[in-house]
Write an enzyme that holds these catalytic residues in place. Structure first.
Site, PDB file in Angstrom:
ATOM      1  CB  CYS A   4      -0.960   0.034   1.187  1.00 27.39           C
ATOM      2  SG  CYS A   4      -1.527  -1.558   1.778  1.00 27.39           S
TER       3      CYS A   4
ATOM      4  NE  ARG B 228       1.285  -9.101   5.112  1.00 28.59           N
ATOM      5  CZ  ARG B 228       0.035  -9.083   4.696  1.00 28.59           C
ATOM      6  NH1 ARG B 228      -0.839  -9.939   5.221  1.00 28.59           N
ATOM      7  NH2 ARG B 228      -0.363  -8.234   3.767  1.00 28.59           N
TER       8      ARG B 228
ATOM      9  CD  GLN C 252      -1.291  -9.754  -0.421  1.00 29.01           C
ATOM     10  OE1 GLN C 252      -0.778  -8.653  -0.277  1.00 29.01           O
ATOM     11  NE2 GLN C 252      -2.379 -10.109   0.225  1.00 29.01           N
TER      12      GLN C 252
ATOM     13  CG  ASP D 223      -1.525  -5.881  -3.038  1.00 30.15           C
ATOM     14  OD1 ASP D 223      -2.733  -5.668  -2.853  1.00 30.15           O
ATOM     15  OD2 ASP D 223      -0.653  -5.645  -2.193  1.00 30.15           O
TER      16      ASP D 223
ATOM     17  CG  HIS E  40      -2.898  -0.404  -3.425  1.00 36.04           C
ATOM     18  ND1 HIS E  40      -1.871  -1.305  -3.614  1.00 36.04           N
ATOM     19  CD2 HIS E  40      -3.315  -0.554  -2.142  1.00 36.04           C
ATOM     20  CE1 HIS E  40      -1.658  -1.960  -2.492  1.00 36.04           C
ATOM     21  NE2 HIS E  40      -2.515  -1.533  -1.582  1.00 36.04           N
TER      22      HIS E  40
ATOM     23  CE  LYS F 199     -10.811  -7.666   6.716  1.00 37.71           C
ATOM     24  NZ  LYS F 199      -9.587  -8.462   6.835  1.00 37.71           N
TER      25      LYS F 199
ATOM     26  CG  HIS G 209      -6.161  -1.204   0.125  1.00 36.35           C
ATOM     27  ND1 HIS G 209      -4.837  -1.087   0.505  1.00 36.35           N
ATOM     28  CD2 HIS G 209      -6.746  -0.040   0.508  1.00 36.35           C
ATOM     29  CE1 HIS G 209      -4.637   0.080   1.086  1.00 36.35           C
ATOM     30  NE2 HIS G 209      -5.793   0.737   1.104  1.00 36.35           N
TER      31      HIS G 209
END
Length: 608
Positions: free
Chosen positions: A297, A326, A344, A346, A348, A429, A475
């Protein structure tokens, strides 16, 4: 009483029966700790005069059946703290629990018959005869520490499967057997997809076959996103602490981040030995501290912020496949399901308020398409503001109202689950829970609406009225972690992946070395059509070659000899079938494979 509550009472009561059986078998010196019900049964922790082994299981189970047949009454009593301490004076764990209870706590005990008593809130059955129909079986024995503290007493934990009937226990044991056969860690090793080593805990080593599969998933993801107007970026894997302070991750996520402390070099003259240079000293430089990124992000925010944007450019979709890290506790890591390094699918997306609804509807359409490709169903969950939320209530209320309206329109009011307080710290979310072949649910996809990070990073766009306004960020991930998704589909397909995804799609086996030239021609034609092929041209028995490729679950194994070379055909072994298809024209087979790849077909044709 609801069925789930009845099941809890059964299982909790059987934990007491287990404890009583163990005491009767091993003597009064047994120290018994706690015995809660769990998802598929119960367990009880003990200190015993000897180690319980698998050979003891039947004896313990028989003693439990004997106790149940006594039809003993269960009696609940409320007693004082002093009475409880006296009653359990020889039981160190019970004694400690009593001492630690709040002063105003009601202390209750349960007698099973006259000779077994336990400290317990209950509830329990009224008489052991209520457990006549219950079916149970000892699962295993493992080590445990008292109160989970490795510095405290080590206990023996006896696990018990427990169900209301024999049929339910039998079904559960069959399910467990099937789950063990589908274990992605075993299949991943057998198919040579990935491995784990203690030198990189929770971080998969992707081997050649597994990396092909991984890349095919990414290729598919990029293809879908390209059709929906996504652009891809890549950003640094580590960032200065300053970035994480702005984003809020340093305050909310620091314990899950791999920190790289900044180091300042200096010289300490007082530690110098006569005739030698003073040794170098090092200290932590907080200003230069870095952290491996656990999320993409903040870097997406920085990419957006590099220039001024007009409302005409929005929505701007930044997809990203960078490696993330992580930090997890060692006991939480589980094959590919819970790792410390992953990627991911991912994204945005920066939008105006008016674009939120259409953009999220498009995300859900992408999820529908992708999950359908894998034959996977899903359900939606809506997670609202957590206690440690960032930002103002009004923005949160607006964000939650927007997501709820979208869910109501897509699934109907009340046809999705609401998880109060389970949102991300920066916004509410929608989580997409997929269901695998064993009926288990996994959270993979997520759509998060964020009013906070754009504020923190001071992001703007120029609206049609010429005024600078703040964009809203969506996201989004569909696969979620590629590692977790691969683990899920490995178990879902039992390692027999759809043709388009399988690491190698066709294996070519020449009957004898003199057939190698035609085998190479077959492989070349398939490769030219975009089919992933492996061949074995060694002077090894043909049946051994076929057996090896079958073990690797290649969808099609082609056997070629004199007849096939003369007729430009192939003989085809189909995965999951014992028959061999003779005399299949090579061009027809190549055409079929290309079609399966183009359509990403789920089923593997058994006839050609």
């Amino acid at each position: 009483m609801e069925k789930e509550e009845v099941l809890k009472v059964y299982r909790h009561s059987l934990a007491h029966i287990l404890a009583k059986a163990v005491i009767e078998l091993y003597g009064k010196e047994v120290q018994y700790a706690i015995g809660p019900e769990i998802e598929d049964g119960c367990y009880y922790d003990f200190v015993l005069p000897r180690t319980v082994t698998e050979e003891d299981f039947q004896t313990i189970e028989d003693k439990m059946h004997e106790i149940i047949k006594r039809r003993e009454d269960w009696t609940r009593k409320v007693i004082s703290r002093d009475e409880a301490l006296e009653l359990f004076k020889d039981q160190k764990f019970k004694h400690e629990l009593i001492v630690d209870l709040p002063a105003d706590e009601t202390i209750s005990i349960y007698y099973t018959g006259d000779d077994y008593v336990d400290l317990c809130r209950g509830p329990h059955v009224d008489n052991s005869q209520e457990l006549f129909s219950a079916a149970f079986k000892i699962k295993n024995v493992s080590g445990a520490y008292w109160r989970g503290d490795e510095k405290r007493d080590q206990l023996q934990r006896i696990y018990l499967f427990a169900f209301p009937s024999k049929d339910e226990l039998k079904a559960h044991l069959a399910w467990l057997k099937e789950a063990q056969e589908r274990d992605h860690k075993k299949i991943g090793t057998a198919l040579d997809l990935f491995m784990f080593r203690e030198t990189a805990p929770g971080m998969a080593y992707w081997l050649p076959r597994g990396w092909i599969l991984y890349q095919e998933l990414m290729k598919y993801s990029r293809e879908i996103q390209g059709k929906h107007g996504y652009t891809e970026i890549s950003a640094p894997l580590i960032n200065n602490k300053k970035l994480w302070l702005i984003s809020g991750h340093w305050a909310h996520y620091q314990n899950n981040m791999f920190i790289v402390p900044g180091i300042t070099k200096g010289v300490n003259a007082t530690d110098a030995v006569q005739g030698e240079e003073a040794p170098e000293q090092y200290s932590v430089d907080a200003e230069d501290t870095m952290a491996a990124k656990p999320m993409n992000c903040p870097n997406a925010m920085m990419s957006y912020k590099r220039t001024m944007h007009s409302y005409k450019e929005l929505p701007i979709r930044y997809s990203e496949y960078d490696v993330l890290h992580r930090k997890e506790k060692s006991g939480q890591m589980n094959g590919l399901f819970r790792v410390q390094e992953f990627r991911q699918d991912d994204d945005h997306t920066f939008v105006t308020p008016e674009q939120i609804k259409d953009e999220i509807k498009d995300v859900i359409a992408i999820a529908d398409e992708i999950y359908k490709t894998f034959g996977i169903t899903y359900r939606a969950e809506f997670s609202t503001r957590p206690d440690d939320f960032m930002g103002d209530i009004e923005s949160w209320n607006a964000a939650e109202a927007s997501l709820k309206a979208i869910l109501d329109e897509k699934y109907g009011d009340g046809n999705y689950e609401i998880n109060e307080g389970d949102g991300a710290f920066y916004g509410p979310k929608i989580d997409l829970q997929i269901k695998d072949a064993l009926g288990r649910e996994w959270q993979c996809g997520t759509v998060q609406l964020d009013f906070q990070l754009p504020h923190n990073f001071e992001l703007t766009y120029v609206d049609k009225d010429g005024v600078q306004k703040m964009p809203i960020v969506i996201h989004r991930a569909i696969f979620g972690s590629f590692e977790r998704f691969i683990g899920i589909i490995t178990e879902h397909f039992k390692g027999a992946f759809p043709f388009w995804l399988n690491p190698y799609q066709v294996a070519v086996v020449p009957i004898r070395p003199e057939h190698n030239e035609y085998a190479q021609k077959v492989a070349a034609e398939l490769t030219k059509a975009g089919v992933r092929v492996e061949s074995d041209l060694t002077d090894v028995n043909m049946r051994d070659k076929i057996k090896r490729f079958k073990q690797m679950k290649d969808p099609y194994i082609l056997v070629v000899g004199d007849k096939e070379a003369a007729e430009n055909t192939v003989s085809v072994n189909v995965r999951g079938s014992n028959k061999q298809l003779q005399g299949v024209a090579l061009d027809k087979f190549v055409e079929l494979c290309a079609k399966l790849n183009a359509e990403r077909t789920l089923e593997l044709p058994q006839e050609i």
